[in-house]
Design a protein around this motif. Structure first.
Motif, PDB file in Angstrom:
ATOM      1  N   PHE A 144       0.864  -1.179   0.000  1.00 18.10           N
ATOM      2  CA  PHE A 144       0.000   0.000   0.000  1.00 18.10           C
ATOM      3  C   PHE A 144       0.905   1.236   0.000  1.00 18.10           C
ATOM      4  N   ASP A 145       1.243   1.679  -1.194  1.00 15.97           N
ATOM      5  CA  ASP A 145       2.171   2.800  -1.335  1.00 15.97           C
ATOM      6  C   ASP A 145       1.478   4.045  -1.873  1.00 15.97           C
ATOM      7  N   PHE A 146       0.173   4.139  -1.616  1.00 18.77           N
ATOM      8  CA  PHE A 146      -0.585   5.270  -2.150  1.00 18.77           C
ATOM      9  C   PHE A 146      -1.156   6.168  -1.049  1.00 18.77           C
ATOM     10  N   PHE A 147      -0.711   5.987   0.179  1.00 16.52           N
ATOM     11  CA  PHE A 147      -1.078   6.890   1.261  1.00 16.52           C
ATOM     12  C   PHE A 147      -0.032   6.749   2.359  1.00 16.52           C
ATOM     13  N   GLU A 148      -0.080   7.660   3.313  1.00 22.04           N
ATOM     14  CA  GLU A 148       0.846   7.624   4.436  1.00 22.04           C
ATOM     15  C   GLU A 148       0.069   7.519   5.741  1.00 22.04           C
TER      16      GLU A 148
END
Length: 330
Positions: free
Chosen positions: A180-184
């Protein structure tokens, strides 16, 4: 200095290319992508053949680009760079194109030539593009995240809880780890924050989940024994024809998570499973896990459950739209 014989051979070669391009341009209207790919393969194959028989050096591509641009100023794809890709394309498919290779765009092929080594691995990603309709950007992301190393790697008990032979068919739809690299999220984030972030980015979340997942809801209520229970995330898998229940955990996997999921699956199937559906599958998604602990936790469970971890990494570029496809790789 070029000899007269060499010049004659080049002119013969150039004339052949011009004839082929003119012929294929007339067919583009009927079957643009497949005809374009066939033409590009043919040009690449011709370059390889003439370089071998005539001993031409690398500068032939530069000269060819100039001459083709003069002959076909409106035809895209005659750049020196693109001609080199055509040569690589012909090398990658030495006996010609098959049906599947004609189903993806030139941009996709260029990406595969650039980023994937080996015919078997290129075939894997090509089939994924065809199955899922990936854009070029999505293909790049899946390659960079090593999908081929993650797909089918989730720890599960499918072999013991599904009919003989079905486990292998089912496991390919799941991964480990999920990326999941689309939010922090902060390190101390709780499950509800992770859940909200995934749902708020549902397009990219489903993209990472993979083929066949349809999102049905979050915090879906179950009622048993006069008490209410809530499923974190609920999906329906259109290829497996079953529901998938996902529980999110922002810490390390604990054995008691399996007992809870087993209860959810039994209760859900009793209330919601139709005659057309297969048994629901449970996925426990944790920040980390001990494989031995997970193996023992799954050992004597009678419902199909998988355990995987998720990784939060640097955010992806935001332009995950399907790009405008041209015939030039520039």
């Amino acid at each position: 200095m070029a000899t007269a014989k060499s010049q004659d051979k080049y002119q013969e070669f150039l004339s052949g290319l011009k004839t082929e391009i003119q012929t294929e341009q007339m067919k583009f209207v009927l079957s643009a992508n497949s005809q374009m790919l066939r033409l590009f393969w043919w040009i690449g194959h011709a370059i390889l053949r003439y370089r071998k028989t005539e001993g031409w050096g690398t500068k032939i591509i530069q000269r060819l680009s100039v001459d083709l641009k003069k002959a076909f100023p409106d035809f895209k794809g005659n750049s020196e760079r693109n001609l080199k890709y055509m040569r690589a394309f012909a090398l990658a498919y030495p006996v010609g194109l098959d049906v599947k290779s004609g189903k993806i765009s030139w941009y996709h092929h260029v990406t595969l030539l650039d980023k994937v080594k080996g015919e078997k691995l290129r075939r894997f990603y090509m089939e994924k593009v065809i199955e899922n309709g990936w854009s070029r950007d999505t293909l790049v992301h899946q390659i960079s995240s090593d999908l081929h190393l993650r797909q089918g790697k989730m720890q599960h008990n499918f072999a013991k809880t599904m009919p003989a032979g079905k486990s292998e068919l089912v496991e390919v739809f799941f991964k480990d780890p999920y990326i999941f690299d689309f939010f922090e999220l902060p390190q101390e984030a709780i499950e509800r924050e992770l859940e909200a972030a995934l749902v708020n980015h549902i397009y990219r979340f489903l993209l990472e989940m993979g083929d066949g997942f349809a999102f049905l809801g979050r915090q879906v209520q179950l009622e048993k024994g006069g008490q209410n229970y809530y499923l974190d995330l609920l999906f329906y898998h259109t290829k497996l024809h079953c529901h998938v229940i996902m529980e999110l955990k922002t810490g390390e996997f604990k054995p008691e998570y399996v007992g809870k999921m087993n209860f959810y699956l039994s209760a859900f199937d009793e209330d919601y499973r139709s005659v057309e559906d297969g048994p629901a599958i449970g996925i426990i998604l944790c920040k980390s896990k001990n494989k031995v602990t997970a193996e023992y936790a799954l050992r004597d469970v009678n419902n199909p459950i998988g355990i995987a971890v998720y990784n939060l990494t640097d955010a992806m570029p935001g332009n995950l739209e399907i790009p405008y496809i041209t015939t030039d790789a520039n």
